[in-house]
Motif scaffolding. Structure first.
Motif: not given
Length: 940
Positions: A877-878, A898-901, A891-894, A862-865
């Motif tokens: 996300g990137k 963003a979350q990934a696995g 994975g990816g997101g906003k 998980v990445a939270a900025f």
């Protein structure tokens, strides 16, 4: 294709020209809209000097400058419907039997759609039958991109054909084709050219000496153009083609190219099927020589009606006229691009209407995909013309109504199926409009990705452009326009490569006409037709005529072998007409050690030979042995067209109706009637089935009457009981019911009763209380799972608080707090809660990356900025996607979360290390200075 008016229209116009449909129109720049007294619809009439004669519901158009001697000869109707009738009558008067058009869905499983007039005759090319003539409906999609752009390409067209199966050959076929063209259809003889196969001297002599065609108008052409084959092997032979010359003033020199579309159109093809091509490539003369011809109705109509292309004949232009109304434009003022769109819509809707009428519904596979793709192309073309849907979001049903109106002489059954056809088209169009909306969002996303790559020239990949085109209905031209506005180019080479790949697949699926039966063709030739006994008996004795293992003939098979068995007679019904094959057993009596039992799991037909597929359960089976067969079926299935799942109440109602009919103990009535009489009596024909002149009609008085070659009980009471065990979708618009009856019904009920008793015992409740008890247990389980999830999230937040002191800063005057850590076996949802907690509690701006291994083969990231980090141009996300790849995932997101696995827990440590390095480097660059950090000092 371009034409000169002077050369195109300088041979006499056949008259009187009768438009068989009052609303039919001939259109080009020579026509204007003009109401005719006494006629309710508006028709289009020529603007050149004419004599206009109104008669009942037809209009005759007669040029004023005709030689009197030509008037009597040229006074035949040249409407599309008349041309079709005149062709059939011409050959009927010469001993040919007029047969109806076969379904667009062929019996042959090797062919996706009916692509030629000869397809329905494949079973009889190996045996003598009377000569025949047909007006066959055909579908071809291998040249889809040319539809509307040329004068002659279509997806749906009619092929007028005459066929001989060992009766007449080249001489008669050639002389009749010439007579039909120059006498019956009055084509000027000096405008007709002929091509022959380069080595076919026999055809050359007939054309030259018997018919009298000048040598300079007979062209010898190579194998690619004038030798017809059905595939690598099988029946084949040379062909001869007739071409009409629109520009005779260009002369008859040796350089004349019959492939020049601006001058010639091929309208009649004569195939002389006289060889069998072996696997070695040798051409062996056939004992029985056959004739297979095809005259394109739309092409001959273009010639006779003197219009610039097939689309402006009365076979198609009325449909274009309906589209013009919807688009509120005139044909004269339309651009070339708009005219192409008009033609595509008209052509595709002809194909769609007749395909759906023949039972093909839109889906993502096989024939259904052909329908879906044609509808989507028509929708896109309609949007390019500015056509808006009706109140229910569709315009194609309005166009389809015109096609149905014109179907009387093509297939009268279409009008009977109109409500279902129109509803299928409407639903597919509405569904596709929603898909288009999703496509717009995808295009925006792909353009954003291209712009964020940082390259000097942002580019949308050809593959992405093709997905937008093929899946979401975006024409590449529109994609290019939108992309250009955003400063993004398109990899057109990549797009064309994807298009070519699809084109090759389409050609492979649609162009192969295979006359051989199967791999066992040689065997089939030596096996008599299987005698079917299943109408009267469920058991019988038979002789094993052949055995196949893996498609190859064998003499003997033993226990455990999967085998295909050919018998001289059988009670097993082979799958066809919507009825699945019978199952059961074969018992073979040999010596004590050779007694065999074969379990039959499927039966298919190849021509009229039944192929029993099964496994030898015990003993050995040999060719020539006598076998006893027993049909022992346990369940049934029924496929039907419907656009949604059936409700429980509807299924109960169906069961109730059927069981009441069973209880009525009605005796079935079976009789053989002429096909026309059976249809007149109201018998229902099965989709995709081909019927003889006389048909078997099965009736349950007061319930149903159908044309059916399947097996039936003698009395409804023999069914005993009926129970639906499942109802499900098997393709878009196609549902399947599976049910049990008879003995299988008793077994099913007993099994369900036993299961219910065990369930009652386990739950310690009565049968009527099982549902409430299970619902209560499920609710308790949901509550317990939620409580456990909440506890895991709280634990994860607590652990996050503990590791928050490991955060470090990047930058000097402007700083960003960074935390990259592992949280052991924390699950994905709890990892998310931990990251959100850290971002909300650490000082802004902050970037958090966390990883865990919740299972032995699973990685969560998980990445939270915070907003401050995102504003620097660093997106969660990137960023997380490239880190996840190191763990074998993605994975990816906003930008902010963003979350990934991944699937490689052993790589998590190195992946997080990489995340630290890349995050520090990226932030340092964005903050505007070079930054170096001793990672050990910050993490010890």
């Amino acid at each position: 294709m371009s034409f000169s008016k002077a050369s195109l229209f300088d041979f006499p116009l056949p008259k009187p020209l009768v438009l068989s449909h009052p609303s039919s129109v001939f259109a080009s720049k020579r026509f204007v809209t003009k109401p005719i007294p006494g006629l309710s619809p508006t028709v289009l009439l020529p603007t050149r000097p004419t004599q206009i004669i109104a008669k009942s519901s037809s209009v005759t158009v007669q040029p004023v400058s005709e030689d009197a001697s030509e008037e009597d000869h040229q006074s035949k109707d040249v409407s599309g419907d008349s041309i079709r009738r005149r062709f059939l009558d011409f050959y009927a008067s010469r001993g040919h039997k007029i047969l109806p058009s076969a379904s667009l869905v062929p019996e042959d499983p090797t062919v996706l759609l009916t692509i030629a007039g000869m397809l329905q005759f494949k079973p009889v090319f190996l045996g003598k039958v009377p000569c025949a003539t047909t007006a066959q409906r055909c579908i071809r999609t291998n040249d889809l991109e040319n539809v509307g752009k040329t004068a002659r390409h279509h997806t749906f067209f009619e092929m007028l054909g005459n066929f001989s199966f060992g009766d007449y050959f080249k001489k008669e076929a050639i002389k009749w084709a010439w007579e039909l063209s120059t006498v019956e259809f009055s084509l000027p003889a000096d405008r007709v050219w002929v091509s022959i196969y380069e080595d076919d001297d026999e055809a050359f002599e007939i054309w030259k000496n018997e018919v009298g065609v000048p040598v300079e108008r007979i062209k010898r052409m190579g194998e690619a153009d004038n030798f017809w084959t059905s595939g690598p092997t099988g029946p084949c032979g040379p062909c001869s083609e007739l071409y009409y010359d629109f520009h005779p003033e260009r002369g008859c020199n040796e350089d004349v190219d019959l492939g020049d579309d601006s001058r010639f159109i091929e309208f009649y093809n004569l195939v002389f099927m006289q060889y069998n091509k072996t696997e070695d490539g040798l051409l062996e003369p056939l004992k029985q020589k056959n004739i297979d011809t095809g005259l394109g109705l739309e092409r001959i109509a273009q010639i006779l009606q003197k219009v610039p292309n097939n689309y402006e004949t009365d076979l198609i232009y009325p449909i274009i006229g309906k589209v013009l109304e919807l688009a509120n434009i005139s044909y004269d003022s339309a651009s070339d691009k708009a005219k192409t769109s008009l033609k595509v819509i008209a052509d595709h809707m002809r194909a769609v209407v007749y395909l759906i009428s023949d039972g093909v519904v839109p889906s993502n596979i096989g024939r259904g995909y052909v329908v879906r793709r044609l509808i989507r192309r028509a929708v896109r073309k309609g949007k390019s013309l500015g056509i808006n849907g009706d109140g229910r979001g569709a315009f194609l049903p309005v166009v389809a109504e015109k096609v149905i109106e014109m179907s009387t002489y093509i297939d009268p059954d279409v009008k009977l199926k109109a409500p279902r056809i129109l509803e299928e088209i409407r639903q597919e169009e509405v569904h596709f409009n929603k898909t288009l909306e999703r496509g717009e969002k995808l295009l925006e996303q792909k353009l954003g990705d291209a712009l964020s790559t940082g390259g000097k020239k942002p580019c949308l990949s050809g593959k992405d452009a093709f997905v937008l085109y093929d899946t979401y209905g975006f024409p590449v031209e529109i994609t290019a326009e939108v992309a250009e506005e955003r400063g993004v180019s398109i990899d057109m080479d990549g797009f064309e490569a994807e298009m070519e790949n699809q084109r090759r697949q389409s050609q492979a699926a649609h162009n192969v006409v295979k006359l051989t039966v199967e791999d066992g063709d040689d065997i089939m030739k030596n096996i008599d037709d299987t005698e079917f006994l299943g109408y009267d008996s469920l058991s019988a004795s038979a002789v094993v005529k052949s055995l196949l293992v893996g498609g190859k003939p064998v003499v003997r098979v033993t226990e455990g072998s999967e085998v295909e068995i050919l018998l001289d007679r059988t009670p097993f019904y082979a799958e066809s007409g919507g009825q699945i094959a019978d199952h059961g057993f074969m018992y073979v009596n040999g010596s004590q050690d050779d007694d065999a039992v074969v379990k039959v799991s499927d039966v298919q037909k190849s021509l009229k030979i039944f192929v029993h597929k099964g496994i030898v359960k015990s003993g050995a089976l040999e060719v020539g042995k006598e076998a006893g067969s027993l049909v022992a079926f346990d369940r049934l299935r029924f496929d039907f067209n419907f656009n949604r799942p059936l409700l429980d109440g509807e299924l109960e109602e169906i069961e109730g109706l059927i069981n009441r009919w069973i209880g009525d103990a009605t005796r079935l009535e079976t009789k053989v009637l002429p096909l026309a009489d059976a249809k007149k009596a109201g018998a229902i024909a099965m989709f995709g089935e081909k019927y003889d002149d006389e048909v078997r009609v099965v009736e349950v008085p007061g319930v149903s009457m159908e044309l059916c070659g399947g097996t039936h009980v003698g009395n409804t009471a023999e069914i005993r009981a009926f129970k639906i065990i499942s109802e499900q979708g098997i393709a878009s618009g196609i549902r399947r019911i599976e049910a049990v009856a008879g003995e299988a019904f008793i077994e099913y009920i007993n099994s369900r009763d036993s299961q219910m008793k065990r369930l009652c015992s386990t739950l310690k409740v009565k049968a009527e209380d099982v549902t409430n008890r299970v619902e209560n247990l499920l609710e308790e389980l949901r509550t317990a799972r939620k409580e456990a999830s909440d506890l895991r999230s709280k634990a994860a937040v607590y652990r996050a608080s503990v590791i928050s002191n490991k955060a470090f800063t990047v930058g000097t005057s402007q700083t960003v707090r960074v935390l990259v850590e592992s949280m052991d076996d924390t699950d994905a949802d709890s990892l998310k809660s931990a990251a959100e907690h850290l971002v909300s509690t650490l000082e802004e701006p902050v970037a958090v990356v966390l990883g865990s291994c919740p299972d032995k083969d699973k990685v969560s990231l998980v990445a939270a900025f915070s907003p401050g980090v995102v504003s620097l141009g660093v997106q969660a996300g990137k960023f997380i996607g490239s880190i996840a790849k190191l763990c074998g995932g993605g994975g990816g997101g906003k930008p902010n979360f963003a979350q990934a696995g991944g699937r490689k827990p052993e790589n998590l440590s190195s992946a997080l290390e990489k995340a630290r390095e890349e995050l520090v480097a990226s932030l340092s660059e964005k903050l505007g200075f070079a930054f170096a950090i001793d990672m050990r000092r910050n993490y010890t």
